[in-house]
Design a protein around this motif. Structure first.
Motif, short mmCIF file in Angstrom:
data_model
loop_
_atom_site.label_atom_id
_atom_site.label_comp_id
_atom_site.label_asym_id
_atom_site.label_seq_id
_atom_site.Cartn_x
_atom_site.Cartn_y
_atom_site.Cartn_z
N LYS A 37 -18.07 -22.71 -0.79
CA LYS A 37 -16.86 -23.06 -1.56
C LYS A 37 -15.74 -22.05 -1.37
O LYS A 37 -14.59 -22.41 -1.19
N LYS A 38 -16.10 -20.77 -1.40
CA LYS A 38 -15.03 -19.76 -1.32
C LYS A 38 -14.34 -19.73 0.05
O LYS A 38 -13.26 -19.19 0.18
N TYR A 39 -14.95 -20.35 1.05
CA TYR A 39 -14.32 -20.39 2.38
C TYR A 39 -13.56 -21.70 2.60
O TYR A 39 -12.95 -21.91 3.63
N GLY A 40 -13.65 -22.62 1.64
CA GLY A 40 -12.93 -23.90 1.74
C GLY A 40 -13.52 -24.85 2.77
O GLY A 40 -12.85 -25.78 3.21
N GLY A 41 -14.74 -24.63 3.19
CA GLY A 41 -15.39 -25.51 4.18
C GLY A 41 -16.74 -24.93 4.53
O GLY A 41 -17.06 -23.80 4.13
N VAL A 42 -17.51 -25.70 5.30
CA VAL A 42 -18.87 -25.25 5.63
C VAL A 42 -18.83 -24.15 6.70
O VAL A 42 -18.19 -24.32 7.74
N GLY A 200 -4.83 -27.19 -3.30
CA GLY A 200 -5.49 -26.12 -4.05
C GLY A 200 -6.59 -26.63 -4.98
O GLY A 200 -6.85 -26.06 -6.04
N LEU A 201 -7.26 -27.72 -4.54
CA LEU A 201 -8.24 -28.33 -5.44
C LEU A 201 -9.67 -27.82 -5.27
O LEU A 201 -10.48 -27.92 -6.17
N GLY A 202 -10.00 -27.32 -4.10
CA GLY A 202 -11.38 -26.86 -3.86
C GLY A 202 -12.10 -27.73 -2.86
O GLY A 202 -11.50 -28.60 -2.21
N TYR A 203 -13.40 -27.49 -2.73
CA TYR A 203 -14.22 -28.15 -1.70
C TYR A 203 -15.53 -28.62 -2.32
O TYR A 203 -16.07 -27.92 -3.17
N PRO A 204 -16.07 -29.77 -1.94
CA PRO A 204 -15.52 -30.77 -1.03
C PRO A 204 -14.41 -31.58 -1.70
O PRO A 204 -14.46 -31.86 -2.89
N LEU A 208 -12.73 -34.70 -5.57
CA LEU A 208 -11.63 -34.10 -6.34
C LEU A 208 -10.36 -34.92 -6.21
O LEU A 208 -9.65 -35.16 -7.17
N ILE A 209 -10.07 -35.34 -4.98
CA ILE A 209 -8.89 -36.19 -4.75
C ILE A 209 -9.07 -37.51 -5.51
O ILE A 209 -8.15 -38.01 -6.15
N GLU A 210 -10.27 -38.05 -5.42
CA GLU A 210 -10.51 -39.34 -6.09
C GLU A 210 -10.23 -39.24 -7.58
O GLU A 210 -9.57 -40.09 -8.17
N ARG A 211 -10.71 -38.17 -8.20
CA ARG A 211 -10.54 -37.98 -9.64
C ARG A 211 -9.04 -37.86 -10.00
O ARG A 211 -8.55 -38.47 -10.92
N LEU A 212 -8.34 -37.05 -9.20
CA LEU A 212 -6.92 -36.81 -9.47
C LEU A 212 -6.10 -38.09 -9.26
O LEU A 212 -5.19 -38.39 -10.02
N ALA A 213 -6.49 -38.84 -8.22
CA ALA A 213 -5.74 -40.06 -7.86
C ALA A 213 -5.81 -41.12 -8.95
O ALA A 213 -4.91 -41.95 -9.08
N ARG A 214 -6.88 -41.07 -9.76
CA ARG A 214 -7.02 -42.07 -10.82
C ARG A 214 -5.84 -42.03 -11.79
O ARG A 214 -5.47 -43.03 -12.34
N ARG A 215 -5.27 -40.85 -11.97
CA ARG A 215 -4.14 -40.74 -12.91
C ARG A 215 -2.81 -40.59 -12.17
O ARG A 215 -1.81 -40.18 -12.76
N GLY A 216 -2.82 -40.91 -10.89
CA GLY A 216 -1.57 -40.83 -10.12
C GLY A 216 -1.06 -42.22 -9.81
O GLY A 216 -1.78 -43.21 -9.95
#
Ligand code: KG4
Ligand code: ZN
Length: 361
Positions: A37-42, A200-204, A208-216
């Motif tokens: 997570k702290k590297y933003g990818g595997v 700036g949401l994190g990984y994976p 996260l995008i899906e959750r945010l998009a629900r209210r967009g």
């Protein structure tokens, strides 16, 4: 017939026992996600080291949960590619040693084909066991009903959307699979991950995008996917760059505490997601039209996206298509799909030798 499946193509270490290709007796996954997570990818080196540490416990757990003995296993099936070289080597070496030790056949198979196979697994009363890197049981969820697995017949078009691939296949049988189109640059899941990083949401990034998009509101701004030379290919790197420029231009401050995102960030997430889904649907339907089939199968991590499911189901109703999704827990990397496909291919006479090697293509 009891098949032990082993999957280590990316950051997960997974093992499963599947009976007769369909019935999941155990499905154990240990992920090193927290470490990446702290590297933003595997980070491949971290992934393979963690896999080396956890594989014995994961396989042990899968055998115990299936309530069988190691000696009952009739076949060892393992992912041999595509994926991370070091990670795949851990799984293959372990699979070889079990196959040799038990004197049972070994079968190496393609990761993307096993994502397709996730649609053939029975999902009644599946218990998914998630092990942390410390191998503590995190979640036990004996639920999940459905699946049309029984009714899925060949031939069909399959769209595999994961962190590493976006590929359209024409599937005539378990061993007769043609590529119709693929991504020219970023994979779909990779684009979700990169856009999440930009915001700036994190990984994976996908969930996260899906959750945010629900209210967009996806209609408040417009992104688009680049055209490709071949109609059934995909390109997601352009839309990712468009999001990057938009975020820079509008000085969108990323990394707000959870739930405090501005409406603009939610709209960016919604518009990005909607455009990507439009492209996935448009090309999948085109592939079905070209191949004259009304069966469309989806698989891979992005197939867990609820918006994609909703949109595809509604399109399918309009166009008279039959859509198949695996259970959300079987969209992500798991070894049940490896064990299941292994059974089907073994029945057709396929087997690997101890010289089985990784196959990165
Ligand atoms: O199939 P998978 O577990 O691993 C690979 O074989 O790559 O897919 C992981 C990918 C990640 O890029 C992740 O962001 C994406 O699947 N993903 C999603 C969702 N859940 C996972 N993408 C969009 N929406 C989701 N709900
Ligand atoms: Zn995968």
């Amino acid at each position: 017939m009891y098949v032990l499946g082993i999957e280590t193509s990316c950051d997960e270490t997974a093992a499963s026992i599947v009976k007769d290709g369909r019935r999941i007796l155990s499905n154990v996954v240990s992920s090193s996600l927290k470490e990446h997570k702290k590297y933003g990818g595997v980070v491949p080196e971290i992934a393979s080291r963690m896999q080396l540490e956890s594989i014995t416990k994961v396989v042990d757990c899968a055998v115990k949960e299936a309530k069988i003995k190691l000696k009952n296993i009739n076949l060892v099936s393992v992912t041999c590619g595509p994926g991370l070289a070091g990670s795949l080597l851990v799984g293959i070496s372990f699979a070889k040693s079990i196959s040799l030790g038990l004197g049972v056949p070994l079968l190496g198979l393609n990761h993307l084909y096993s994502h397709i196979y996730a649609n053939f697994l029975w999902c009644r009363k599946v218990k998914n066991t998630f092990l942390t890197t410390e191998n503590r049981t995190l979640e036990l969820s004996p639920k999940a009903i459905f699946l049309n697995a029984e009714h899925l017949a060949f031939p069909f078009v399959a769209l595999i959307v994961s962190g590493g691939h976006t590929t359209l296949f024409y599937v005539r049988d378990f061993d007769k699979i043609d590529v119709l189109g693929a991504t020219c640059d970023d994979a779909c899941g990779e684009a979700f991950d990169k856009v999440a990083k930009i915001l700036g949401l994190g990984y994976p990034g996908g969930p996260l995008i899906e959750r945010l998009a629900r209210r967009g509101n996806s209609k408040n701004l417009k992104f688009s996917c680049s055209n490709t030379k071949e109609l059934l290919d995909f390109s997601f790197s352009g839309i990712k760059t468009a999001v990057l420029y938009y975020v820079k231009k509008h000085s969108i401050a990323p990394a707000l505490p959870a739930g405090r995102h501005s409406q603009l960030v939610r709209d960016v997430a919604a518009s990005f997601q909607e455009t990507v889904i439009d492209t996935l649907i448009k090309k999948s339907l085109l592939a079905c039209k070209f191949k004259k089939t009304n069966r469309l199968v989806i698989g891979g991590g992005v197939a867990a996206n609820t918006r994609l499911r909703e949109r595809l189901y509604s399109e399918a109703e309009k166009k008279g298509l039959n859509i198949y999704f695996p259970h959300p827990k079987l969209c992500m990397d798991n070894a049940a799909m490896v064990a299941g496909l292994g059974y089907q291919l073994f029945k057709k006479g396929y087997k690997s030798g101890l010289d089985l090697n990784i196959d990165l293509n």
